[in-house]
Design a protein around this motif. Structure first.
Motif, PDB file in Angstrom:
ATOM      1  N   TYR A  16       0.849  -1.180   0.000  1.00  0.00           N
ATOM      2  CA  TYR A  16       0.000   0.000   0.000  1.00  0.00           C
ATOM      3  C   TYR A  16       0.892   1.240   0.000  1.00  0.00           C
ATOM      4  O   TYR A  16       1.957   1.243   0.612  1.00  0.00           O
ATOM      5  CB  TYR A  16      -0.907   0.005   1.232  1.00  0.00           C
ATOM      6  CG  TYR A  16      -1.962  -1.066   1.226  1.00  0.00           C
ATOM      7  CD1 TYR A  16      -1.630  -2.399   1.474  1.00  0.00           C
ATOM      8  CD2 TYR A  16      -3.300  -0.750   0.986  1.00  0.00           C
ATOM      9  CE1 TYR A  16      -2.604  -3.384   1.475  1.00  0.00           C
ATOM     10  CE2 TYR A  16      -4.279  -1.733   0.990  1.00  0.00           C
ATOM     11  CZ  TYR A  16      -3.914  -3.049   1.229  1.00  0.00           C
ATOM     12  OH  TYR A  16      -4.887  -4.022   1.228  1.00  0.00           O
ATOM     13  N   HIS A  17       0.433   2.297  -0.673  1.00  0.00           N
ATOM     14  CA  HIS A  17       1.214   3.535  -0.782  1.00  0.00           C
ATOM     15  C   HIS A  17       0.304   4.744  -0.610  1.00  0.00           C
ATOM     16  O   HIS A  17      -0.906   4.658  -0.826  1.00  0.00           O
ATOM     17  CB  HIS A  17       1.881   3.637  -2.158  1.00  0.00           C
ATOM     18  CG  HIS A  17       2.808   2.513  -2.460  1.00  0.00           C
ATOM     19  ND1 HIS A  17       4.114   2.478  -2.017  1.00  0.00           N
ATOM     20  CD2 HIS A  17       2.624   1.364  -3.140  1.00  0.00           C
ATOM     21  CE1 HIS A  17       4.681   1.365  -2.424  1.00  0.00           C
ATOM     22  NE2 HIS A  17       3.807   0.664  -3.110  1.00  0.00           N
ATOM     23  N   ASP A  18       0.925   5.880  -0.267  1.00  0.00           N
ATOM     24  CA  ASP A  18       0.145   7.128  -0.160  1.00  0.00           C
ATOM     25  C   ASP A  18       0.329   7.942  -1.428  1.00  0.00           C
ATOM     26  O   ASP A  18       1.149   8.843  -1.488  1.00  0.00           O
ATOM     27  CB  ASP A  18       0.560   7.933   1.079  1.00  0.00           C
ATOM     28  CG  ASP A  18       2.060   8.211   1.140  1.00  0.00           C
ATOM     29  OD1 ASP A  18       2.451   9.140   1.863  1.00  0.00           O
ATOM     30  OD2 ASP A  18       2.832   7.513   0.443  1.00  0.00           O
ATOM     31  N   GLY A  19      -0.457   7.608  -2.458  1.00  0.00           N
ATOM     32  CA  GLY A  19      -0.348   8.297  -3.732  1.00  0.00           C
ATOM     33  C   GLY A  19      -1.059   9.630  -3.764  1.00  0.00           C
ATOM     34  O   GLY A  19      -0.850  10.428  -4.667  1.00  0.00           O
ATOM     35  N   HIS A  20      -1.922   9.883  -2.791  1.00  0.00           N
ATOM     36  CA  HIS A  20      -2.656  11.154  -2.687  1.00  0.00           C
ATOM     37  C   HIS A  20      -3.466  11.454  -3.942  1.00  0.00           C
ATOM     38  O   HIS A  20      -3.628  12.618  -4.317  1.00  0.00           O
ATOM     39  CB  HIS A  20      -1.679  12.320  -2.405  1.00  0.00           C
ATOM     40  CG  HIS A  20      -1.114  12.304  -1.026  1.00  0.00           C
ATOM     41  ND1 HIS A  20      -1.266  13.339  -0.138  1.00  0.00           N
ATOM     42  CD2 HIS A  20      -0.378  11.379  -0.380  1.00  0.00           C
ATOM     43  CE1 HIS A  20      -0.662  13.040   1.001  1.00  0.00           C
ATOM     44  NE2 HIS A  20      -0.105  11.849   0.876  1.00  0.00           N
ATOM     45  N   ALA A  21      -3.982  10.393  -4.569  1.00  0.00           N
ATOM     46  CA  ALA A  21      -4.666  10.612  -5.847  1.00  0.00           C
ATOM     47  C   ALA A  21      -6.042   9.975  -5.927  1.00  0.00           C
ATOM     48  O   ALA A  21      -6.804  10.295  -6.837  1.00  0.00           O
ATOM     49  CB  ALA A  21      -3.798  10.075  -6.993  1.00  0.00           C
TER      50      ALA A  21
END
Lengths: 263, 133
Positions: free
Chosen positions: A207-212
């Protein structure tokens, strides 16, 4: 009263100038206004309650804060008439290298003291309350205490609040295999002042924080749990990409508002 | 040798690929090389190597994402080699300050131009230079 709003981005400026009813507060990134633009800040402060969020003070660095960065940060907070200012439980640089990225601090008594000292210095320089945000990290290491105890002690000793990034909590819990709700229950609820939230990204099992992305249902459940648990004053939708998708942003803001209303 | 605190030691690991490789082979030897303070040695040698590498790569990926936004034509020009080229370049230079992304973009473009990489766009270098002046 709980307020829901967005992080200010240039691409949203025209829409924000119309004062959409879904936006009841605004968070600006301090570094984006270091090169003057005080007129823009003043205009925004006329329209919205403001919070100022920093990226580069590096409160976790075991050396003195950079004086020029602190001076600029405080100047932006004043120009924005910020209700409070925020930074991160992290370090971005040392005297040797500026990594330019939020990295985790060791959960040691030494790191805790460094953060407490720097937090007090920032709050004093800005003459405003300071809150500190939890970060995502791929890196975890043993320390003197668990993360939740570290954050509670930090808030108590520094007399600062917590900016709980619910997305970061969710991401870390998935990547490192722990229960986000149990983590939350170990945090003193009165410390939690503001929330950050945005949909997470996923690549395979990571999981990543792509802010999209839009806020996913399981993430929204966690947000709901937080607003029922803590006297949160503001929630910021923290989008950095796909900023032309105004309908999507409005929909997420309305869902956040509903979560506040139902708590 | 001056003793190095844990945070500084972690920053060295994050910014130096060869040091990470040494750490993977022998954390204790890496601690000696860095000069980690004895009080921090226990925590240092237990650092998760995979997590360390993922964190280091996340930093590079974030830089590349920001630089690509500033150099759209160049990244279109260098195509699929862009990631590898940036990964190589990023180990050699760390931008500083609140204009770091623009500085990073100009420096990366300079790296491409200096090495005669096809696809690098000189007009984008001139634009960034004006922006940073």
């Amino acid at each position: 009263m709980r307020r829901v709003g967005v992080g200010y981005r240039e691409q949203l400026s025209d829409w924000l100038a119309t004062r959409p009813p879904e936006v009841r507060c605004l968070e600006i990134t301090a570094e984006h206004f270091f090169d003057s633009r005080e007129q823009t800040l003043a205009a925004l402060a006329e329209m919205y309650p403001m919070f100022v969020h920093g990226l580069g003070l590096s409160l976790g660095t075991p050396e003195p804060l950079d004086r020029e960065t602190l001076r600029r940060f405080a100047r932006v907070a004043t120009a924005a008439k910020a209700e409070w200012v925020s930074e991160h439980v992290a370090f971005t640089r040392t005297v040797e290298v500026d990594l330019g990225h939020l990295n985790p601090v060791p959960l040691t008594y030494e790191s805790l003291q460094t953060l407490v000292d720097h937090a007090q210095e920032v709050a004093e320089a800005c003459n405003r309350p300071l809150i500190l945000e939890n970060i995502t990290t791929e890196l975890r290491f043993d320390g003197d205490m668990p993360e939740t105890e570290f954050l509670n002690r930090m808030c108590e000793e520094a007399k600062c609040g917590l900016l709980l990034d619910v997305t970061n909590l969710y991401i870390n819990s998935r990547n490192h295999g722990y229960d986000a709700a149990s983590w939350l229950n170990e945090i003193e609820p009165s410390h939690i002042v503001q929330l950050h939230v945005v949909g997470y990204s996923r690549h395979g099992s990571r999981y990543h924080d792509g802010h999209a992305a839009r806020i996913q249902p399981d993430l929204m459940e966690l947000v709901q749990r937080v607003v029922e648990y803590a006297p949160v004053q503001a929630i910021t939708l923290e989008r950095d990409a796909r900023l032309n998708e105004i309908e999507e942003i409005v929909a997420d803001l309305r869902r956040l508002e509903q979560a506040c209303d139902s708590s | 040798m001056t003793q190095v605190d844990l945070t500084t030691a972690i920053s060295r690991l994050l910014s130096d690929r060869s040091l990470r490789e040494n750490f993977a082979r022998s954390p204790r030897l890496a601690a000696e090389t860095i000069g980690v303070a004895p009080s921090d040695l226990g925590s240092f040698v237990q650092i998760d190597c995979d997590g360390l590498c993922r964190q280091a790569q996340a930093m590079i990926d974030k830089r590349r994402y920001e630089v690509a936004k500033l150099l759209p034509e160049t990244f279109a020009g260098i195509g699929s080699e862009g990631e590898e080229l940036f990964n190589f370049y990023a180990q050699t230079f760390w931008p500083t300050g609140h204009r770091r992304h623009a500085i990073d973009a100009r420096q990366f473009l300079q790296f491409l131009l200096s090495n005669g990489i096809a696809g690098a766009r000189k007009p984008e270098w001139r634009r960034l230079s004006r922006q940073l002046s």
